[in-house]
Write a protein that holds these residues in place. Sequence first.
Motif, mmCIF file in Angstrom:
data_model
loop_
_atom_site.group_PDB
_atom_site.id
_atom_site.type_symbol
_atom_site.label_atom_id
_atom_site.label_comp_id
_atom_site.label_asym_id
_atom_site.label_seq_id
_atom_site.Cartn_x
_atom_site.Cartn_y
_atom_site.Cartn_z
ATOM 1 N N GLU A 124 0.818 -1.218 0.000
ATOM 2 C CA GLU A 124 0.000 0.000 0.000
ATOM 3 C C GLU A 124 0.850 1.265 0.000
ATOM 4 O O GLU A 124 0.598 2.195 -0.771
ATOM 5 N N GLU A 125 1.861 1.338 0.855
ATOM 6 C CA GLU A 125 2.701 2.540 0.935
ATOM 7 C C GLU A 125 3.496 2.743 -0.349
ATOM 8 O O GLU A 125 3.679 3.874 -0.805
ATOM 9 N N GLN A 126 3.976 1.646 -0.936
ATOM 10 C CA GLN A 126 4.707 1.749 -2.199
ATOM 11 C C GLN A 126 3.796 2.293 -3.295
ATOM 12 O O GLN A 126 4.215 3.139 -4.095
ATOM 13 N N LEU A 127 2.552 1.840 -3.338
ATOM 14 C CA LEU A 127 1.613 2.338 -4.345
ATOM 15 C C LEU A 127 1.267 3.807 -4.106
ATOM 16 O O LEU A 127 1.128 4.577 -5.060
ATOM 17 N N LYS A 128 1.141 4.199 -2.838
ATOM 18 C CA LYS A 128 0.872 5.614 -2.548
ATOM 19 C C LYS A 128 2.000 6.481 -3.078
ATOM 20 O O LYS A 128 1.765 7.523 -3.689
#
Length: 136
Positions: A124-128
């Motif tokens: 999730e953080e990588q996609l954000k």
Amino acid sequence: MTNYNSSQARAKIKDILDASQSGRAVSVGRGDSRTSAVVDGERLRKHFASTVSAKPEAVKDDGVWVLTIPGLPIAVEATIYEEAITELVYALQEYAEDWHGQLGQAPNHAGNWSLVQLVELSGEEQLKRWVTGHVE
């Protein structure tokens, strides 16, 4: 490139994983004419993150952020921008799931394989960071 047939691959899985993690090209075939590549997942994710473009469009209307990704059936809204980014990530994850169903067979979605791989290889953080343009 190191090539293995499926029988060899079962016996050499540690060597295959070590080779892929060191950046070497490794392939495994099943006896037919097709082969599969074994690559380090993080290297592949970083490659997709730097080559696949999302370029979400953001518009604030009556206190609500609306984010869309042109060319994709994705639109989210939230009153706080950061929440809209989170919703966009969730929408991308849903799109990737749907792509493996029927969307991937549709001519206007079939070319999104790289995007789907990026979504599936990322947290999730990588996609954000990716959708906001903060590529690693």
